[in-house]
Enzyme design. Structure first.
Site, PDB file in Angstrom:
ATOM      1  N   HIS A 165      20.049 -16.464 -27.745  1.00  0.00           N
ATOM      2  CA  HIS A 165      18.666 -16.118 -28.074  1.00  0.00           C
ATOM      3  C   HIS A 165      18.350 -16.712 -29.450  1.00  0.00           C
ATOM      4  CE1 HIS A 165      18.515 -12.161 -25.512  1.00  0.00           C
ATOM      5  NE2 HIS A 165      17.763 -13.086 -24.939  1.00  0.00           N
ATOM      6  N   CYS A 259      18.201  -7.279 -32.512  1.00  0.00           N
ATOM      7  CA  CYS A 259      18.182  -7.045 -31.054  1.00  0.00           C
ATOM      8  C   CYS A 259      17.705  -5.632 -30.732  1.00  0.00           C
ATOM      9  CB  CYS A 259      19.574  -7.199 -30.465  1.00  0.00           C
ATOM     10  SG  CYS A 259      20.275  -8.813 -30.646  1.00  0.00           S
TER      11      CYS A 259
END
Ligand SMILES: CN(C)C(=N)NCCC[C@H](N)C(=O)O
Length: 266
Positions: A165, A259
Site C-alpha cells: 500500500h 493503517c
C-alpha cells in the site's frame, strides 16, 4: 484546536492472522488479539491526548483485518469514496465501512466499481491526492476518485511487495511535504516524487522495514512506530513533535498506526 483531526478507528476485538495476503502475514505464527487491543488503545489514547476526535466503527466477527480502518474509504471534502478490496478475505469490509458513513450522515457516498483500498493507497495533501498502484488499488480507481472528489490524483507505482500500500512507504508530513522510502517506488515514480517534493524526508530501508512510514502527522505531531529511530530523529530535527507508539502485534498483519486510522475530512 488548530490541528485537530477527526479519525475513524476499529477496535481489534477479532484481530488474528488467519490468512496471508501480504508478505508480513504468517498464519502459522498467528497473532494475539488481547495484545493488539492493548497496543491499539495506546494509539487511540495518543490521538485523544493530542486533541483529535476519534469515532469508532463496530468490529465484525470474521473480519480480522477490519482494524485497518484506513483501507475502509477515502473521505475528502465530506465526500466518501468507498473501498472495493482486492482480496476476497476483506471484501465484506467495503460495504461495512460505507454503511458507517451513510448511517452517520454522509450523504455523498459512492460505492466504487473499481478496486481500491481507501487511504491505504490514497494520501491527501492540500492540492493533490497521491495514489499508489501495483499491488492492490487499480489505476482505474485513481481516475474514478479524481472524477468523484474533484481533486487531482497523481499515480505512483509501487514495486516492492512488502510495501503493498502507498501508506506503507510514504506519509504526508503536512499538506505540502512528505516522507517516503524511495526503494518502494518505480524509477519513474521516484522522479515524480523528487520533482514534487524536493525537500522530502527520505527514509532508510531499516526504518521502512519496521513500517516507520506508516505514520500519522497533523502537521505538527507525528505518531510513528517506536522502532523507526533514525526517521524519528530526522523529523525532530525538522521541528516536529514525535509520538512513538508500539504496534508490533498489528505489524504481524502488515499494519501500523496509519493503517488503523481513517481520516474524516469534511
Ligand atoms: C497501510 N494500510 C492501511 C495498510 N497497510 N493496511 C494494513 C492492511 C493489512 C491487511 N492484512 C492486508 O494485507 O490488507
Amino acid at each position: 484546536m488548530a490541528h485537530s483531526r477527526h479519525y475513524l478507528m476499529c477496535r481489534p476485538d477479532h484481530f488474528a492472522v488467519e490468512y496471508a495476503i501480504n508478505p508480513w502475514m504468517d498464519p502459522e505464527a498467528g497473532a494475539d488479539a488481547a495484545t493488539a487491543v492493548r497496543q491499539w488503545e495506546g494509539l487511540k489514547d495518543a490521538y485523544e491526548e493530542l486533541g483529535h476526535k476519534v469515532s469508532l466503527i463496530n468490529p465484525i466477527d470474521g473480519l480480522p483485518d477490519m482494524v485497518f480502518a484506513a483501507n475502509g474509504a477515502l473521505v475528502v471534502g465530506g465526500r466518501v469514496y468507498g473501498a472495493r478490496f482486492a482480496n476476497a478475505e476483506r471484501a465484506a469490509e467495503g460495504p461495512a465501512y460505507l454503511r458507517w458513513f451513510t448511517d452517520n450522515g454522509f450523504a455523498t457516498a459512492m460505492e466504487p466499481t473499481e478496486t481500491n483500498e481507501g487511504e491505504g493507497d490514497f494520501l491527501t495533501l492540500d492540492e493533490v491526492i497521491l495514489a499508489g498502484t501495483g499491488f492492490r488499488t487499480a489505476i482505474t480507481a485513481h481516475k474514478q476518485a479524481q472524477e468523484f472528489l474533484g481533486r487531482p490524483v497523481v499515480t505512483l507505482q509501487l514495486v516492492d511487495p512488502r510495501y503493498y500500500h502507498l501508506d506503507t512507504a510514504l506519509f504526508p508530513i503536512d499538506g505540502r511535504n512528505v516522507a517516503y522510502y524511495p526503494g518502494a517506488f518505480s524509477a519513474g515514480s521516484r522522479e515524480v516524487l523528487r520533482h514534487m517534493f524536493p525537500d522530502a524526508v527520505l527514509a532508510s530501508a531499516e526504518d521502512a522495514a519496521v513500517l516507520g512510514l506508516n505514520a500519522v502527522s497533523d502537521g505538527h505531531n507525528v505518531v510513528i512506530n517506536v522502532e523507526a529511530g533514525e526517521l524519528a530523529l530526522e523529523l525532530k530535527r525538522r521541528g516536529l513533535n514525535v509520538i512513538p507508539v508500539d504496534l508490533s502485534e498489528l505489524r504481524k498483519a502488515g499494519g501500523g498506526p496509519k493503517c488503523c486510522t481513517l481520516e474524516i475530512r469534511v
